[in-house]
Motif scaffolding. Structure first.
Motif, mmCIF file in Angstrom:
data_model
loop_
_atom_site.group_PDB
_atom_site.id
_atom_site.type_symbol
_atom_site.label_atom_id
_atom_site.label_comp_id
_atom_site.label_asym_id
_atom_site.label_seq_id
_atom_site.Cartn_x
_atom_site.Cartn_y
_atom_site.Cartn_z
ATOM 1 N N GLN A 1 -29.600 12.445 35.693
ATOM 2 C CA GLN A 1 -30.589 12.249 36.763
ATOM 3 C C GLN A 1 -31.121 10.824 36.811
ATOM 4 N N VAL A 2 -31.053 10.120 35.679
ATOM 5 C CA VAL A 2 -31.569 8.743 35.723
ATOM 6 C C VAL A 2 -30.445 7.702 35.811
ATOM 7 N N ILE A 3 -29.293 8.017 35.251
ATOM 8 C CA ILE A 3 -28.153 7.105 35.356
ATOM 9 C C ILE A 3 -27.172 7.743 36.324
ATOM 10 N N VAL A 4 -26.980 7.114 37.452
ATOM 11 C CA VAL A 4 -26.185 7.781 38.483
ATOM 12 C C VAL A 4 -24.727 7.318 38.456
ATOM 13 N N GLY A 5 -23.850 8.230 38.841
ATOM 14 C CA GLY A 5 -22.433 7.895 38.977
ATOM 15 C C GLY A 5 -21.701 7.722 37.652
ATOM 16 N N GLY B 1 -18.813 -4.023 32.407
ATOM 17 C CA GLY B 1 -19.290 -5.353 32.738
ATOM 18 C C GLY B 1 -20.769 -5.505 32.401
ATOM 19 N N VAL B 2 -21.394 -6.546 32.939
ATOM 20 C CA VAL B 2 -22.819 -6.740 32.685
ATOM 21 C C VAL B 2 -23.623 -6.076 33.799
ATOM 22 N N GLY B 3 -24.821 -5.631 33.422
ATOM 23 C CA GLY B 3 -25.741 -5.063 34.407
ATOM 24 C C GLY B 3 -25.283 -3.753 35.018
ATOM 25 N N VAL B 4 -24.425 -3.010 34.306
ATOM 26 C CA VAL B 4 -23.943 -1.726 34.845
ATOM 27 C C VAL B 4 -24.765 -0.536 34.324
ATOM 28 N N GLY B 5 -25.842 -0.839 33.598
ATOM 29 C CA GLY B 5 -26.741 0.229 33.157
ATOM 30 C C GLY B 5 -26.503 0.711 31.728
ATOM 31 N N LYS B 6 -25.764 -0.073 30.939
ATOM 32 C CA LYS B 6 -25.459 0.377 29.573
ATOM 33 C C LYS B 6 -26.727 0.573 28.740
ATOM 34 N N THR B 7 -27.620 -0.433 28.795
ATOM 35 C CA THR B 7 -28.825 -0.354 27.966
ATOM 36 C C THR B 7 -29.687 0.831 28.401
ATOM 37 N N THR B 8 -29.849 0.979 29.708
ATOM 38 C CA THR B 8 -30.674 2.082 30.217
ATOM 39 C C THR B 8 -30.059 3.418 29.798
ATOM 40 N N LEU B 9 -28.751 3.500 29.886
ATOM 41 C CA LEU B 9 -28.044 4.722 29.491
ATOM 42 C C LEU B 9 -28.264 5.029 28.008
ATOM 43 N N GLU C 1 -31.968 0.806 18.345
ATOM 44 C CA GLU C 1 -32.009 -0.632 18.042
ATOM 45 C C GLU C 1 -30.847 -1.302 18.737
ATOM 46 N N ARG C 2 -31.022 -2.621 18.979
ATOM 47 C CA ARG C 2 -29.975 -3.344 19.700
ATOM 48 C C ARG C 2 -29.847 -4.745 19.120
ATOM 49 N N ILE C 3 -28.637 -5.261 19.109
ATOM 50 C CA ILE C 3 -28.431 -6.663 18.738
ATOM 51 C C ILE C 3 -27.420 -7.282 19.697
ATOM 52 N N PHE D 1 -24.634 -2.553 19.804
ATOM 53 C CA PHE D 1 -24.168 -3.915 19.513
ATOM 54 C C PHE D 1 -23.582 -4.458 20.809
ATOM 55 N N ASN D 2 -24.394 -5.251 21.512
ATOM 56 C CA ASN D 2 -23.930 -5.769 22.794
ATOM 57 C C ASN D 2 -22.988 -6.955 22.568
ATOM 58 N N GLU D 3 -21.911 -6.996 23.312
ATOM 59 C CA GLU D 3 -20.922 -8.087 23.231
ATOM 60 C C GLU D 3 -20.495 -8.348 21.780
ATOM 61 N N SER E 1 -28.014 3.268 46.810
ATOM 62 C CA SER E 1 -29.292 3.647 46.200
ATOM 63 C C SER E 1 -29.604 2.753 44.995
ATOM 64 N N LEU E 2 -28.566 2.305 44.288
ATOM 65 C CA LEU E 2 -28.811 1.405 43.140
ATOM 66 C C LEU E 2 -29.429 0.091 43.605
ATOM 67 N N VAL E 3 -29.081 -0.310 44.833
ATOM 68 C CA VAL E 3 -29.580 -1.585 45.346
ATOM 69 C C VAL E 3 -30.947 -1.406 46.009
ATOM 70 N N LYS F 1 -36.632 2.572 42.191
ATOM 71 C CA LYS F 1 -36.740 3.180 40.851
ATOM 72 C C LYS F 1 -35.643 2.656 39.909
ATOM 73 N N PHE F 2 -34.510 2.235 40.512
ATOM 74 C CA PHE F 2 -33.423 1.748 39.655
ATOM 75 C C PHE F 2 -33.654 0.314 39.171
ATOM 76 N N GLN F 3 -34.743 -0.290 39.633
ATOM 77 C CA GLN F 3 -35.059 -1.627 39.114
ATOM 78 C C GLN F 3 -36.107 -1.560 38.000
ATOM 79 N N HIS F 4 -36.483 -0.327 37.621
ATOM 80 C CA HIS F 4 -37.464 -0.155 36.536
ATOM 81 C C HIS F 4 -36.798 0.635 35.416
ATOM 82 N N LYS G 1 -39.088 2.766 33.119
ATOM 83 C CA LYS G 1 -39.631 3.991 33.738
ATOM 84 C C LYS G 1 -38.541 5.056 33.860
ATOM 85 N N LEU G 2 -37.327 4.615 34.192
ATOM 86 C CA LEU G 2 -36.200 5.557 34.308
ATOM 87 C C LEU G 2 -35.999 6.298 32.996
ATOM 88 N N THR G 3 -35.947 5.506 31.926
ATOM 89 C CA THR G 3 -35.710 6.077 30.598
ATOM 90 C C THR G 3 -36.768 7.121 30.241
#
Ligand SMILES: Nc1ncnc2c1ncn2[C@@H]1O[C@H](COP(=O)(O)OP(=O)(O)OP(=O)(O)O)[C@@H](O)[C@H]1O
Length: 349
Positions: free
Chosen positions: A25-29, A52-60, A73-75, A117-119, A194-196, A200-203, A206-208
């Motif tokens: 419900q919070v991460i679409v597609g 790629g970048v900005g595809v919602g990995k962190t939010t997911l 945790e993230r590095i 572990f990003n990148e 809707s992502l654009v 709500k998808f820019q927060h 809040k999504l999490t």
């Protein structure tokens, strides 16, 4: 006293499906990726993310961590990241004197459930070596004591686009990851819109927060995973089919598998490893359980075959730079070509 086995299996399945529903419900597609991540969580396997970048990995990942419970945790992988940066960091205290604090791997102690572990391929091999050791052993000594992180699952992203100053993870290291899961931009135009336009998808934070916390109990997952793995049965026919699939990853031409773009007999240097096949069956058993069965079907193997096997295949040098497309074609054609046995198992109650 613990509940009867069938009740435990059903209860956990409800929680697992609830987690999936809420994250969807919070991460679409990304429903396929979310199902695969859920499988990895219950099979207790580490995951490579291909996106790629900005595809919602962190939010997911933050949403999943919230649902699992425990700490996230993230590095960031960078060329100057040192192994010690995972373990401690130094800073100036209020009195102006240097102080040392625990780094992202140790900070949460045994509560660590998701480590992102990003990148990872921007970090040097020394950092990979430490990470891989901790992934396998789930403990490390530092500050004269032993830190355990028994509930940790590592999600590592490889930046596949920019290759400057990157240190590709060698095949032996890739083999330690249970799956490589693609996180792609959704193809559906309305979803993209809707992502654009839906604010709500820019927060992301809040999504999490919309995901209920502690849907699963992160510190009970290891024990439940063992129980689940022992519960799901296989049959001789399915085991023989699995052995053929394995052989076909090494010698596809022997099974009549063809590929459009290349000579299939020359493409593979090394097929799946025994570790990889063990992980394939672990993931397939979780798929069977999520589908309410207590026996393995070929479709359980098919559901995870590409994501568990592709990143382990070693292609001959001339083909390595096309590995993503070739691996997709090969795993798809192996499943299509080998005769699928028909099995008659009873469905679990
Ligand atoms: N499929 C999606 N569903 C919901 N939100 C999304 C999706 N894709 C991107 N976003 C939104 O895009 C923004 C960026 O997402 P996020 O930071 O999670 O991406 P990322 O892949 O981790 O980025 P980076 O690679 O830079 O770390 C967030 O606000 C997030 O909500």
């Amino acid at each position: 006293m613990s509940a009867p086995l069938d009740i435990q299996l059903a209860d956990w399945r409800n929680h697992a499906l609830n987690l999936e529903k809420q994250v969807n419900q919070v991460i679409v597609g990304q429903s396929k990726a979310i199902r695969l991540m859920n499988i990895a969580i219950f099979a207790r396997g580490h995951v490579l993310l291909d996106g790629g970048v900005g595809v919602g990995k962190t939010t997911l990942l933050q949403s999943i961590a919230r649902g699992i419970g425990g700490a996230y945790e993230r590095i960031e992988g960078t060329v100057d990241l040192m192994p010690n940066d995972l373990i401690y960091h130094t800073f100036l205290g209020p009195d102006g004197r240097p102080q040392i604090d625990e780094g992202p791997l140790l900070r949460a102690g045994e509560n660590l459930s998701v480590f992102f572990f990003n990148e990872i391929n921007r970090a040097r091999p020394q950092v990979h070596a430490l990470m891989l050791r901790v992934m396998a052993e789930r403990h490390i000594s530092a500050f004269k004591k032993e830190y355990r992180m028994p509930h940790m699952i590592v999600f590592a992203d490889r930046n596949q686009v920019e290759k400057n100053e990157t240190f590709e993870i060698p095949s032996a290291a890739r083999d330690r990851f249970m799956m490589e899961i693609p996180i792609e931009i959704p193809s559906d135009r309305e979803l993209k819109k809707s992502l654009v336009f839906n604010t709500k998808f820019q927060h992301a934070e809040k999504l999490t927060q919309q995901v209920e916390s502690d849907i699963l109990k992160f510190d009970q997952l290891n024990a439940f995973s063992d129980l689940l793995q022992n519960h799901i049965k296989s049959s001789d026919v399915l085991e023989e089919y699995t052995m053929d699939l394995w052989d076909a990853t090494q010698s596809p031409e022997k099974f009549g598998v063809t590929m459009d773009s290349v000579d299939v007999g020359r493409v593979i240097q090394t097929g799946a490893s025994p570790r990889g096949m063990g992980m394939l069956m672990k993931a397939a058993r979780v798929n069977a359980w999520l589908n309410g069965r207590d026996s393995l079907y070929p479709e359980d193997i098919h559901a995870v075959f590409h994501e568990v096997i592709s990143h382990r295949l070693v292609f001959n040098a001339a083909y390595e730079n096309r590995r993503t497309a070739l691996a997709r074609e090969l795993t798809t054609n192996i499943i299509r070509t080998l005769a699928v046995p028909s099995l008659t198992f009873s469905k679990a109650a």
